[in-house]
Design an enzyme around this catalytic site. Sequence first.
Site, PDB file in Angstrom:
ATOM      1  N   ARG A 171     -15.527   4.332  -1.008  1.00 29.12           N
ATOM      2  CA  ARG A 171     -15.173   4.862  -2.323  1.00 29.12           C
ATOM      3  C   ARG A 171     -14.336   3.824  -3.060  1.00 29.12           C
ATOM      4  O   ARG A 171     -13.931   2.821  -2.493  1.00 29.12           O
ATOM      5  CB  ARG A 171     -14.366   6.163  -2.198  1.00 29.12           C
ATOM      6  CG  ARG A 171     -12.994   5.999  -1.558  1.00 29.12           C
ATOM      7  CD  ARG A 171     -12.316   7.342  -1.344  1.00 29.12           C
ATOM      8  NE  ARG A 171     -10.954   7.222  -0.868  1.00 29.12           N
ATOM      9  CZ  ARG A 171     -10.617   7.008   0.387  1.00 29.12           C
ATOM     10  NH1 ARG A 171     -11.556   6.860   1.316  1.00 29.12           N
ATOM     11  NH2 ARG A 171      -9.339   6.922   0.752  1.00 29.12           N
ATOM     12  N   ASP A 223      -6.500   0.952  13.217  1.00 35.44           N
ATOM     13  CA  ASP A 223      -6.322   0.290  11.923  1.00 35.44           C
ATOM     14  C   ASP A 223      -5.170  -0.710  11.972  1.00 35.44           C
ATOM     15  O   ASP A 223      -4.184  -0.508  12.686  1.00 35.44           O
ATOM     16  CB  ASP A 223      -6.024   1.321  10.836  1.00 35.44           C
ATOM     17  CG  ASP A 223      -7.153   2.298  10.617  1.00 35.44           C
ATOM     18  OD1 ASP A 223      -8.318   1.866  10.680  1.00 35.44           O
ATOM     19  OD2 ASP A 223      -6.883   3.494  10.384  1.00 35.44           O
ATOM     20  N   TYR A 245      -4.459  -2.252  -2.564  1.00 37.78           N
ATOM     21  CA  TYR A 245      -3.987  -2.520  -1.212  1.00 37.78           C
ATOM     22  C   TYR A 245      -2.985  -3.679  -1.232  1.00 37.78           C
ATOM     23  O   TYR A 245      -3.288  -4.750  -1.764  1.00 37.78           O
ATOM     24  CB  TYR A 245      -5.158  -2.845  -0.287  1.00 37.78           C
ATOM     25  CG  TYR A 245      -5.807  -1.607   0.278  1.00 37.78           C
ATOM     26  CD1 TYR A 245      -5.492  -1.158   1.558  1.00 37.78           C
ATOM     27  CD2 TYR A 245      -6.709  -0.859  -0.479  1.00 37.78           C
ATOM     28  CE1 TYR A 245      -6.063  -0.005   2.077  1.00 37.78           C
ATOM     29  CE2 TYR A 245      -7.285   0.299   0.039  1.00 37.78           C
ATOM     30  CZ  TYR A 245      -6.955   0.713   1.315  1.00 37.78           C
ATOM     31  OH  TYR A 245      -7.517   1.863   1.813  1.00 37.78           O
TER      32      TYR A 245
END
EC number: 3.6.1.1
Length: 218
Positions: free
Chosen positions: A82, A109, A90
């Site tokens: 998305r 992550d 970011y």
Amino acid sequence: MADNKDEGSAKGYAFPLKNPNVTLNERNFAAFTHRQAAAHPWHDLEIGPEAPTVFNCVVEISKGGKVKYELDKNSGLIKVDRVLYSSIVYPHNYGFIPRTICEDSDPIDVLVLMQEPVLTGSFLRARAIGLMPMIDQGEKDDKIIAVCADDPEFRHYRELNELPPHRLAEIRRFFEDYKKNENKKVDVEAFLPAQAAIDAIKDSMDLYAAYIKAGLQR
């Protein structure tokens, strides 16, 4: 009417070409005739001999990006999930550590601090300096905080508390806010030191080994 043949026909390769000026050498021909699976960044990239302290990681999202790229676990390609609903971007390069798996069935992550944005799909060496415990819509979703091990400006950091306080505030604020316009709640808990991150990576490596073993036994 005679067919146009590639020069390779003299070596036993007889196939027509629309353009008689195109020549396929043996290496080109092998690429067409011997199909091979593309490398999968989650499974085929090694985590590295110094893991869980220093490890390879694959960058999905570049520093400064608004597009939420993520690994497609079936194909190994990086897909567009998305575009962020907010105006924030970011703050650092973001991706995952290969050959790890978490309770959500995804690789662990990692947010990698370094000077420059890195192309999506690239991999680099990173050093764990802390852990950011996070609850995303009621589910645990911890993030490893790391620095690029080959960036001269960041590679000397070993702990989160060595970073300027504003840097951590910026990271916290991003993850608390980046889903607000989607009406999704994210809670960021107190940052933890490097050892907590190292332990989390080790646990995810062990889970991955068990995951692979289970798959082979089916």
